[in-house]
Write a protein that holds these residues in place. Structure first.
Motif, PDB file in Angstrom:
ATOM      1  N   GLU A  87      43.698 -37.374 -14.723  1.00  0.00           N
ATOM      2  CA  GLU A  87      43.253 -38.753 -14.976  1.00  0.00           C
ATOM      3  C   GLU A  87      42.136 -38.792 -16.018  1.00  0.00           C
ATOM      4  N   ALA A  88      41.229 -37.815 -15.978  1.00  0.00           N
ATOM      5  CA  ALA A  88      40.146 -37.771 -16.965  1.00  0.00           C
ATOM      6  C   ALA A  88      40.706 -37.533 -18.362  1.00  0.00           C
ATOM      7  N   ILE A  89      41.691 -36.645 -18.469  1.00  0.00           N
ATOM      8  CA  ILE A  89      42.312 -36.388 -19.772  1.00  0.00           C
ATOM      9  C   ILE A  89      43.013 -37.638 -20.280  1.00  0.00           C
ATOM     10  N   GLU A  90      43.732 -38.311 -19.408  1.00  0.00           N
ATOM     11  CA  GLU A  90      44.422 -39.535 -19.834  1.00  0.00           C
ATOM     12  C   GLU A  90      43.428 -40.592 -20.303  1.00  0.00           C
ATOM     13  N   GLN A  91      42.346 -40.774 -19.563  1.00  0.00           N
ATOM     14  CA  GLN A  91      41.368 -41.805 -19.914  1.00  0.00           C
ATOM     15  C   GLN A  91      40.759 -41.541 -21.286  1.00  0.00           C
ATOM     16  N   GLY A  92      40.377 -40.281 -21.539  1.00  0.00           N
ATOM     17  CA  GLY A  92      39.772 -39.954 -22.821  1.00  0.00           C
ATOM     18  C   GLY A  92      40.735 -40.156 -23.975  1.00  0.00           C
ATOM     19  N   HIS A  96      52.376 -39.032 -18.681  1.00  0.00           N
ATOM     20  CA  HIS A  96      52.921 -38.691 -17.365  1.00  0.00           C
ATOM     21  C   HIS A  96      52.076 -37.557 -16.805  1.00  0.00           C
ATOM     22  N   LYS A  97      51.546 -37.751 -15.613  1.00  0.00           N
ATOM     23  CA  LYS A  97      50.628 -36.779 -15.007  1.00  0.00           C
ATOM     24  C   LYS A  97      51.327 -36.044 -13.863  1.00  0.00           C
ATOM     25  N   ILE A  98      51.274 -34.708 -13.918  1.00  0.00           N
ATOM     26  CA  ILE A  98      51.798 -33.883 -12.829  1.00  0.00           C
ATOM     27  C   ILE A  98      50.705 -32.898 -12.422  1.00  0.00           C
ATOM     28  N   TRP A 157      36.180 -34.425 -24.068  1.00  0.00           N
ATOM     29  CA  TRP A 157      37.019 -33.500 -24.829  1.00  0.00           C
ATOM     30  C   TRP A 157      38.335 -34.173 -25.219  1.00  0.00           C
ATOM     31  N   ALA A 158      38.974 -34.855 -24.279  1.00  0.00           N
ATOM     32  CA  ALA A 158      40.254 -35.500 -24.557  1.00  0.00           C
ATOM     33  C   ALA A 158      40.097 -36.577 -25.629  1.00  0.00           C
ATOM     34  N   TYR A 159      38.985 -37.299 -25.594  1.00  0.00           N
ATOM     35  CA  TYR A 159      38.719 -38.330 -26.594  1.00  0.00           C
ATOM     36  C   TYR A 159      38.662 -37.720 -27.995  1.00  0.00           C
ATOM     37  N   HIS A 160      37.896 -36.645 -28.143  1.00  0.00           N
ATOM     38  CA  HIS A 160      37.754 -36.025 -29.455  1.00  0.00           C
ATOM     39  C   HIS A 160      39.040 -35.330 -29.887  1.00  0.00           C
ATOM     40  N   MET A 161      39.762 -34.742 -28.959  1.00  0.00           N
ATOM     41  CA  MET A 161      41.037 -34.114 -29.300  1.00  0.00           C
ATOM     42  C   MET A 161      42.037 -35.174 -29.762  1.00  0.00           C
ATOM     43  N   ALA A 162      42.026 -36.334 -29.133  1.00  0.00           N
ATOM     44  CA  ALA A 162      42.932 -37.410 -29.530  1.00  0.00           C
ATOM     45  C   ALA A 162      42.600 -37.901 -30.945  1.00  0.00           C
ATOM     46  N   LYS A 163      41.317 -38.001 -31.256  1.00  0.00           N
ATOM     47  CA  LYS A 163      40.923 -38.419 -32.607  1.00  0.00           C
ATOM     48  C   LYS A 163      41.398 -37.404 -33.640  1.00  0.00           C
TER      49      LYS A 163
END
Length: 381
Positions: free
Chosen positions: A21-26, A38-40, A366-372
């Protein structure tokens, strides 16, 4: 774009679902509605497997009264999923090392009986499928306690039940399966095992694991002799040779006891979780797979979640990113096993307590910056 997020738990910080969920949010903060997720939640059969499968399969918790490794009454919880047809059980909930204080640990007397009580309760609920994770045990009894709880008669020379604990196996002269719970013949029992140790010898259950469970050098001699007697009787009475099957030494020889008396197959925990969650189906729809766990190092290639996820994803040619709270010695090895890039979510020097307490925030960042970065690369193409 479709992203499949399949991490393990980050120990003491996040469950696998909380990490996903944290990765998805970021990532969503950057990508918005242009990306689907999709989260597993994943696991490898060790601690957290029940929680991950419970979350992935939308299970219901069931708490019962059992005996702990020393025979004391405790509450133990397992999950019922798939409309009550699948029981997901961790032996650590009833027979785990964490249930016994360091000064109380003694594999001569600790027993797996409570885990057998959990199996029996699952049968009472009418399940047709049991997933049993056998990591983190406080025991070295060859699964004798579990077997006794489900009806196996382990008898001494006088026809009496042997005593509980690892040393009790030295009394064993006969195994009688005539009272084994008949419902087990109608249940698929999958055993999640994340070690390959044999039952006996220098790489066996006693030599490798019993010291951390409280065994002295003298205790180890007693325990090894007791497990040897156990296997001698298995060969004679059940005509099974199980000592050298990989995983026979798991959980203090529980693997051997299960293999000898029940129609089971020991499997890597990650393989069971991938199958039960239908990972192959979901990964085919993905453009990117993100996995991870609390620590990634050179040992991660030996059956741990990130590499298990990566290998499954590579069957369909999918790119895989892994994220960890800590990158340990030899972590680069995972890049030869299906992981295309591996990162630490650390933002700089910090205490372990700070890293654990703020894990979800750091993972989201981390997920936010990786997405950028990912978005920038796509725009430049």
């Amino acid at each position: 774009m479709h992203i499949l997020i399949a991490p393990d738990s980050f120990k003491e910080s996040m469950t696998a679902m909380q990490a996903a969920e944290a990765i998805e949010q970021g990532w969503r903060d950057v990508a918005g509605d242009t990306t689907t997720f999709h989260k597993i939640p994943m696991a490898d059969g060790g601690e957290g497997t029940t929680q991950s499968l419970h979350d992935a399969l939308s299970g219901e918790w069931r708490t019962i009264t059992v005996q702990d490794p020393l025979g004391r009454t405790i509450s133990a919880t397992y999950s019922l999923a798939n409309e009550g047809q699948t029981a997901i059980i961790e032996m650590a909930a009833a027979s785990g090392l964490d249930l016994v204080k360091p000064e109380e640990r003694n594999p001569l007397v600790t027993s797996t009986y409570g885990t057998g009580q959990m199996l029996r309760d699952a049968l009472d609920q009418g399940v047709s499928h049991i997933i049993l994770g056998i990591g983190g045990s406080a025991t070295n009894d060859g699964g004798a306690g579990l077997l006794q709880a489900i009806g196996v008669q382990l008898l001494d020379a006088n026809g009496q039940s042997i005593s509980r604990g690892g040393q009790g196996l030295a009394q064993l002269t006969h195994i009688d399966l005539s009272q084994l719970d008949p419902r087990l013949s109608h249940v698929q029992l999958e055993v999640a095992c994340d070690v390959d140790n044999p039952l006996l010898g220098p790489n066996g259950a006693t030599t490798v694991y019993s010291q951390q469970k409280g065994a002295t050098e003298q205790d180890q001699v007693i325990l090894e002799d007791a497990l040897t007697q156990f296997h001698t009787v298995i060969v004679r009475d059940l005509r099974r040779q199980v000592a050298n099957i990989p995983g026979a030494g798991a959980a203090g020889g529980l693997g051997a006891g299960l293999l000898a008396c029940l129609p089971v197959e020991l499997k890597r925990g990650i393989d069971i979780v991938l199958s039960v969650t239908h990972f192959d189906h979901h990964v085919q729809q993905a453009d990117l797979v993100i996995t991870g766990e609390g620590a990634i190092d050179g040992q991660t290639v030996y059956g741990k979640t990130p590499v298990g996820v990566a290998k499954a994803a590579k069957r369909y040619g999918k790119p895989v990113i892994a994220i960890a709270g800590k990158l340990g010695a030899g972590y680069e090895a995972v890049e030869k096993h299906g992981i295309d890039a591996v990162y630490s979510m650390s933002t700089g020097p910090m205490s372990l307590e700070q890293a654990i307490n703020h894990g979800p925030m750091y993972l989201k960042q981390w997920a936010y910056h990786m997405a950028k970065f990912y978005q920038l690369i796509k725009e430049k193409r």
